[in-house]
Design a protein around this motif. Structure first.
Motif, PDB file in Angstrom:
ATOM      1  N   SER A  99       0.826  -1.206   0.000  1.00  0.00           N
ATOM      2  CA  SER A  99       0.000   0.000   0.000  1.00  0.00           C
ATOM      3  C   SER A  99       0.861   1.256   0.000  1.00  0.00           C
ATOM      4  O   SER A  99       0.367   2.366  -0.164  1.00  0.00           O
ATOM      5  CB  SER A  99      -0.908   0.010   1.240  1.00  0.00           C
ATOM      6  N   GLU A 100       2.165   1.079   0.189  1.00  0.00           N
ATOM      7  CA  GLU A 100       3.106   2.192   0.162  1.00  0.00           C
ATOM      8  C   GLU A 100       3.848   2.187  -1.169  1.00  0.00           C
ATOM      9  O   GLU A 100       3.943   1.168  -1.851  1.00  0.00           O
ATOM     10  CB  GLU A 100       4.104   2.069   1.319  1.00  0.00           C
ATOM     11  N   LEU A 101       4.376   3.321  -1.535  1.00  0.00           N
ATOM     12  CA  LEU A 101       5.121   3.432  -2.781  1.00  0.00           C
ATOM     13  C   LEU A 101       6.500   2.817  -2.598  1.00  0.00           C
ATOM     14  O   LEU A 101       7.262   3.210  -1.721  1.00  0.00           O
ATOM     15  CB  LEU A 101       5.245   4.900  -3.187  1.00  0.00           C
ATOM     16  N   ILE A 102       6.827   1.842  -3.430  1.00  0.00           N
ATOM     17  CA  ILE A 102       8.129   1.183  -3.356  1.00  0.00           C
ATOM     18  C   ILE A 102       9.130   1.961  -4.200  1.00  0.00           C
ATOM     19  O   ILE A 102       8.925   2.149  -5.405  1.00  0.00           O
ATOM     20  CB  ILE A 102       8.038  -0.272  -3.851  1.00  0.00           C
ATOM     21  N   VAL A 103      10.194   2.394  -3.572  1.00  0.00           N
ATOM     22  CA  VAL A 103      11.277   3.094  -4.266  1.00  0.00           C
ATOM     23  C   VAL A 103      12.513   2.200  -4.203  1.00  0.00           C
ATOM     24  O   VAL A 103      13.032   1.936  -3.115  1.00  0.00           O
ATOM     25  CB  VAL A 103      11.574   4.456  -3.615  1.00  0.00           C
ATOM     26  N   PRO A 104      12.994   1.697  -5.331  1.00  0.00           N
ATOM     27  CA  PRO A 104      14.179   0.820  -5.315  1.00  0.00           C
ATOM     28  C   PRO A 104      15.395   1.554  -4.773  1.00  0.00           C
ATOM     29  O   PRO A 104      15.645   2.718  -5.102  1.00  0.00           O
ATOM     30  CB  PRO A 104      14.359   0.448  -6.791  1.00  0.00           C
ATOM     31  N   SER A 105      16.144   0.847  -3.950  1.00  0.00           N
ATOM     32  CA  SER A 105      17.368   1.435  -3.396  1.00  0.00           C
ATOM     33  C   SER A 105      18.611   0.922  -4.117  1.00  0.00           C
ATOM     34  O   SER A 105      19.683   1.510  -3.992  1.00  0.00           O
ATOM     35  CB  SER A 105      17.486   1.109  -1.902  1.00  0.00           C
TER      36      SER A 105
END
Length: 480
Positions: free
Chosen positions: A261-267
């Motif tokens: 439900s949260e925005l996934i930002v690749p690290s």
């Protein structure tokens, strides 16, 4: 880049973009995630994987059920019967069934007359009630097959084959989801890289536009040069916003895949290795371990069981059986019937209408078909590995080959900008240099993305997913 965007658009509901984004969408929480953590999340939450796990569990239960085929079958039966009349047996009924019954009946009638009894009275007095009209009975019944021509063993082998097939299907689903995650995760990384490139182009063209405005005021350039600079800057803004929306879509697609439900930002960043292991290593491992071939093997195991079942239909079936009466009516019929009995029975089907000969031939033909499919699958896998390996090599070559182009483009931007400030080049020359630099950097980033996708695919089909993390940690690219 366009191919990547089109792929992501297919799997993403663009109307549901409610994440914090480069294009300014509504804000929701963001979390950064490594590729390893994303893969763990996929294994825990992906519905396709969970369905395959449930299929394995179902096959395990069915295999346990097949083990019970060797056990005896015991059942309890009870019945209530109401007869149209009670069952009676008189001397006349008995004598009428005998060949010499008439002579015996005449003797009995003579003796009865000597004591003053009529034949009807004698027959009535000697009539016995065998069973009343109401009858209630219950019993335990058992049957135990001790020889079925190998059909029970064959059924258990089929259940074992189905379990193996379910396990191989789970492995296939893992391969598929791993490949999907590689595309989605590093697709989002690529989109971020392209967005950063577009932002740098916008910043460079903004500086060029501002410089052109100043030079026009000083009368050093014509008005058309300033207009060219402004138009190029406005176009750069549009391209930056488009890249931002592409980034939004890529991140939403990744978040949807991870059921977050949260925005996934690749690290993690894009990466590329200096060289790949020998293609023969991948070919041998793929042919020996690819789950698709295991699925065919398990299907062949099931077909072998079907062959045994059809063969078993030509053999006799031997079973023990017995019954024990728990309750019976207090009448003569109950006295005549034993309380329990047991025995052994043999059944041999001389003629049936199931077409067992045709079924046996069909099962053997299925086995031949699976053998041919296995050979074709191995050939197709060899082609797939060869093709994917070559794509990875091509992407490596493209990345390294574009290194000199990046240096040239950067130098051209510097030279064109200085020349423009001195009136030695036009605004269009500066814009072309900026666009060339952005294009080369984007092309180089796409090459790395294609390398990563090909690497993930070839490692997945050869059952070496864990080696992907080794390649990832061996070399990282900070920029293009």
């Amino acid at each position: 880049m366009n191919t990547f965007v089109k792929t992501v658009l297919i799997v993403c509901f663009t109307s549901a973009l409610t994440f914090t984004s480069a294009s300014g969408s509504t804000a929701v929480p963001e979390i950064t995630l490594t590729f390893a953590a994303a893969w763990t999340a996929v294994q825990e939450k992906n519905d396709a994987l969970l369905a395959s796990m449930a299929e394995v569990e179902q096959a395990e239960y069915k295999q346990d059920a097949a083990k019970s085929l060797y056990l005896p079958e015991i059942d309890f039966s009870a019945s209530y019967i109401y007869l149209d009349d009670k069952v009676e047996l008189s001397p006349d009924d008995v004598l009428d069934s005998m060949e010499g019954g008439d002579q015996v009946k005449a003797i009995i009638d003579a003796l009865a007359g000597g004591v003053g009894l009529s034949p009807e009275q004698v027959n009535s007095e000697l009539t016995s009630t065998i069973a009343n009209r109401d009858r209630v009975s219950s019993a335990l019944n058992a049957i135990w097959p001790i020889y079925t021509g190998g059909q029970i063993t064959a059924a258990q082998n089929i259940a074992a084959g189905k379990l193996n097939e379910a396990k191989y299907n789970l492995k296939l689903q893992l391969i598929n989801q791993f490949e999907n995650l590689v595309r989605y995760y590093f697709g989002a990384v690529l989109a971020q890289q392209v967005h950063e490139t577009r932002k740098r182009v916008e910043a460079g063209l903004k500086e060029h536009r501002d410089h052109a405005v100043l030079l026009e005021k000083q009368g050093q350039i014509a008005r058309v040069e300033r207009l060219q600079a402004e138009a190029s800057f406005d176009k750069a803004v549009v391209e930056r916003k488009k890249a931002g929306r592409d980034l939004d879509i890529a991140r939403v697609a990744l978040s949807r895949m991870l059921k977050s439900s949260e925005l996934i930002v690749p690290s993690d960043t894009l990466f590329i290795s200096e060289q790949l292991p020998s293609i023969d290593t991948f070919l041998a491992k793929t042919i020996n371990t690819y789950p698709g071939l295991g699925v065919l093997d398990s299907k062949k195991e099931q077909v072998a069981g079907l062959v045994d079942i059809e063969k078993g239909k030509y053999l006799p079936t031997v079973a023990l059986f017995g019954s024990y009466s728990l309750y019976e009516e207090d009448d003569l019929l109950s006295e005549l019937v034993p309380d329990w009995f047991m025995g052994v029975g043999v059944t041999f089907q001389l003629l049936d209408r199931s077409g067992r000969s045709g079924q046996l031939s069909a099962a053997r033909s299925t086995m031949q078909r699976l053998n041919h499919l296995e050979l074709q699958a191995k050939s197709d896998l060899s082609v797939l590995v060869e093709q994917t390996y070559r794509h990875a090599e091509q992407a490596q070559e493209e990345y390294h080959g574009l290194g000199s182009s990046v240096k040239l483009a950067e130098e051209m931007v510097n030279l064109r900008s200085k020349a423009f400030s001195q009136g030695l080049s036009t605004s269009l020359d500066v814009v072309d240099a900026e666009m060339f630099l952005a294009g080369v950097k984007t092309q180089r980033a796409v090459a790395v993305y294609n390398y990563i996708v090909s690497l993930g695919k070839i490692l997945a089909v050869s059952s070496n997913q864990e080696d992907f993390f080794v390649f990832q940690n061996s070399k990282e690219l900070e920029g293009f």
